[in-house]
Scaffold this active site. Structure first.
Site, PDB file in Angstrom:
ATOM      1  N   MET A   2      31.757 122.486  38.981  1.00  0.00           N
ATOM      2  CA  MET A   2      30.509 121.321  39.575  1.00  0.00           C
ATOM      3  C   MET A   2      31.242 120.598  40.890  1.00  0.00           C
ATOM      4  O   MET A   2      30.260 120.627  41.575  1.00  0.00           O
ATOM      5  CB  MET A   2      30.257 120.369  38.375  1.00  0.00           C
ATOM      6  CG  MET A   2      29.665 120.789  37.310  1.00  0.00           C
ATOM      7  SD  MET A   2      27.964 121.917  37.530  1.00  0.00           S
ATOM      8  CE  MET A   2      28.640 123.328  36.991  1.00  0.00           C
ATOM      9  N   PRO A  28      37.817 122.494  33.552  1.00  0.00           N
ATOM     10  CA  PRO A  28      37.172 123.513  34.292  1.00  0.00           C
ATOM     11  C   PRO A  28      35.816 123.290  34.718  1.00  0.00           C
ATOM     12  O   PRO A  28      35.280 123.630  35.822  1.00  0.00           O
ATOM     13  CB  PRO A  28      37.171 124.753  33.275  1.00  0.00           C
ATOM     14  CG  PRO A  28      38.183 124.556  32.231  1.00  0.00           C
ATOM     15  CD  PRO A  28      38.233 122.969  32.091  1.00  0.00           C
ATOM     16  N   CYS A  29      34.951 122.853  33.852  1.00  0.00           N
ATOM     17  CA  CYS A  29      33.508 122.412  34.151  1.00  0.00           C
ATOM     18  C   CYS A  29      33.590 121.292  35.412  1.00  0.00           C
ATOM     19  O   CYS A  29      32.785 121.498  36.401  1.00  0.00           O
ATOM     20  CB  CYS A  29      32.824 121.715  32.827  1.00  0.00           C
ATOM     21  SG  CYS A  29      32.933 123.366  31.780  1.00  0.00           S
ATOM     22  N   SER A  30      34.524 120.244  35.389  1.00  0.00           N
ATOM     23  CA  SER A  30      34.553 119.329  36.302  1.00  0.00           C
ATOM     24  C   SER A  30      35.014 120.071  37.718  1.00  0.00           C
ATOM     25  O   SER A  30      34.273 119.797  38.729  1.00  0.00           O
ATOM     26  CB  SER A  30      35.471 118.350  36.013  1.00  0.00           C
ATOM     27  OG  SER A  30      35.112 117.576  34.758  1.00  0.00           O
TER      28      SER A  30
END
Length: 160
Positions: A54, A49-51
């Site tokens: 970003m 999810p963070c990738s």
């Protein structure tokens, strides 16, 4: 978890370390007054999810720049990890390391995910600060796997 900042609150200023640097210091106060500041807190580099988030912010990087905004990612990851993460995904905006968690705590975003062995990390959240450091937009995930509405975020940035 303490409650996070609301629209109209004065955002805590902070110092931290830039991605890929053990010594280059970041100071939020240096960025206030130069247009909107977008602070995108995220739980951890190299997690799906963070990738995704970003990369989505990177895809809108030119739109943020055109609106005069400074875009910053903030997590509890080390500066070294954030440097590798930025390189992996060709991120053009700065990532800031808050390994001690003071900033994450000041913004009311501290959370633990014991199942993953993660403690004192940031919940996913986005704040837009005006020139005086006042919160003009606030979005905090109910579930850290959720991502913000990027079009809504851009619309709020363009208002400033």
């Amino acid at each position: 978890m303490t409650s996070s900042l609301a629209i109209g609150d004065e955002a805590p200023t902070f110092t931290a370390t830039y991605k890929g640097s053990d010594h280059e210091s970041f100071d939020l106060a240096d960025h206030l007054g130069d247009g909107p500041v977008v602070l995108a807190f995220f739980p951890g580099a190299f997690t799906p999810p963070c990738s995704n988030e970003m990369v989505a912010l990177q895809e809108h990087h030119d739109d943020f720049a055109a609106a005069g905004a400074t875009l910053l990612g903030v997590s509890a990851d080390s500066a070294f990890s954030l440097g590798a993460f930025a390189d992996e995904y060709d991120l053009e905006f700065d990532l800031v390391s808050d390994m001690d968690g003071d900033t994450i705590e000041a913004y009311g975003l501290t959370m633990d995910i014991p199942d993953l062995g993660l403690y004192g990390i940031a919940n996913r959240a986005v704040f837009v600060l005006d020139d005086e450091g006042i919160v003009a937009y606030s979005w905090v995930a109910d579930d850290p796997t959720n991502e913000p509405d990027y079009e809504e975020l851009l619309a709020e940035v363009r208002k400033l």
